[in-house]
Design a protein around this motif. Structure first.
Motif, mmCIF file in Angstrom:
data_model
loop_
_atom_site.group_PDB
_atom_site.id
_atom_site.type_symbol
_atom_site.label_atom_id
_atom_site.label_comp_id
_atom_site.label_asym_id
_atom_site.label_seq_id
_atom_site.Cartn_x
_atom_site.Cartn_y
_atom_site.Cartn_z
ATOM 1 N N THR A 12 8.619 -28.359 -54.378
ATOM 2 C CA THR A 12 8.579 -27.039 -53.746
ATOM 3 C C THR A 12 7.996 -25.974 -54.671
ATOM 4 N N TYR B 122 16.718 -23.479 -52.295
ATOM 5 C CA TYR B 122 17.364 -24.795 -52.348
ATOM 6 C C TYR B 122 18.414 -24.839 -53.459
ATOM 7 N N HIS C 114 18.747 -34.200 -57.573
ATOM 8 C CA HIS C 114 18.211 -33.539 -56.377
ATOM 9 C C HIS C 114 17.410 -32.292 -56.766
ATOM 10 N N VAL D 224 21.868 -34.711 -46.835
ATOM 11 C CA VAL D 224 21.961 -35.565 -48.030
ATOM 12 C C VAL D 224 22.807 -34.884 -49.099
ATOM 13 N N PRO E 277 10.251 -31.783 -49.038
ATOM 14 C CA PRO E 277 11.655 -32.155 -48.814
ATOM 15 C C PRO E 277 11.871 -32.625 -47.372
ATOM 16 N N SER E 278 12.741 -33.580 -47.225
ATOM 17 C CA SER E 278 13.075 -34.101 -45.905
ATOM 18 C C SER E 278 13.720 -33.018 -45.059
ATOM 19 N N GLN E 279 13.577 -33.136 -43.746
ATOM 20 C CA GLN E 279 14.250 -32.193 -42.855
ATOM 21 C C GLN E 279 15.764 -32.338 -42.961
ATOM 22 N N GLU E 280 16.211 -33.491 -43.387
ATOM 23 C CA GLU E 280 17.651 -33.749 -43.512
ATOM 24 C C GLU E 280 18.154 -33.526 -44.932
ATOM 25 N N TRP E 281 17.474 -32.714 -45.710
ATOM 26 C CA TRP E 281 17.848 -32.544 -47.114
ATOM 27 C C TRP E 281 19.269 -32.007 -47.255
ATOM 28 N N LEU F 182 13.456 -31.509 -56.089
ATOM 29 C CA LEU F 182 13.044 -30.312 -55.352
ATOM 30 C C LEU F 182 12.144 -29.415 -56.193
#
Length: 129
Positions: free
Chosen positions: A73, A81, A65, A42, A35-39, A69
């Motif tokens: 993950t 999440y 989403h 978003v 996952p992006s650090q900016e999840w 994920l």
């Protein structure tokens, strides 16, 4: 083919002569999808900054989403999440269509996150029982 002359190889010759070595020296590149650090940005953007979005459209986005994920993950990380995404989904749903059922869902999702972050403990206190 003669010894000291350059020439091209056919695919059959490569197989026959074992020119391609699987264990030859060099370096390998490994790419990992995470996952992006900016999840969270978003998720918040999709949930809270789409005023024209319908509740059904929002639910589809959040399901997308969650599916991504789930793929990226572990089960333990996915649970963290999922709780956060469900909270923002319920917050957006309540803001778009306020009702007692949506309010109950928002409170339930807030309570799910209480132990994870002080913010949600404060928010649960503000929302009341």
């Amino acid at each position: 083919m003669e010894e000291d002359t350059a020439g091209s190889f056919s695919a059959d010759q490569l197989e026959e002569l074992n020119v391609a070595q699987d264990y030859s020296p060099g370096f390998r590149v490994l790419m990992e999808r995470v996952p992006s650090q900016e999840w969270l940005f978003v998720i918040r953007r999709d949930a809270l900054q789409s005023p024209d979005e319908t509740v059904e459209g929002l639910t589809q986005k959040m399901s997308g989403h969650l599916a991504l994920l789930r793929e990226l993950t572990s089960k333990t990380d996915y649970a963290k999440y999922e709780k956060t995404i469900r909270f923002y989904e319920s917050l957006a749903t309540f803001s778009k269509t306020p009702s007692s059922d949506n309010e109950k869902e928002l409170k339930a999702q807030t309570q799910n996150l209480q132990g994870d972050n002080e913010y949600f403990e404060l928010l649960a206190g503000v929302l009341g029982d």
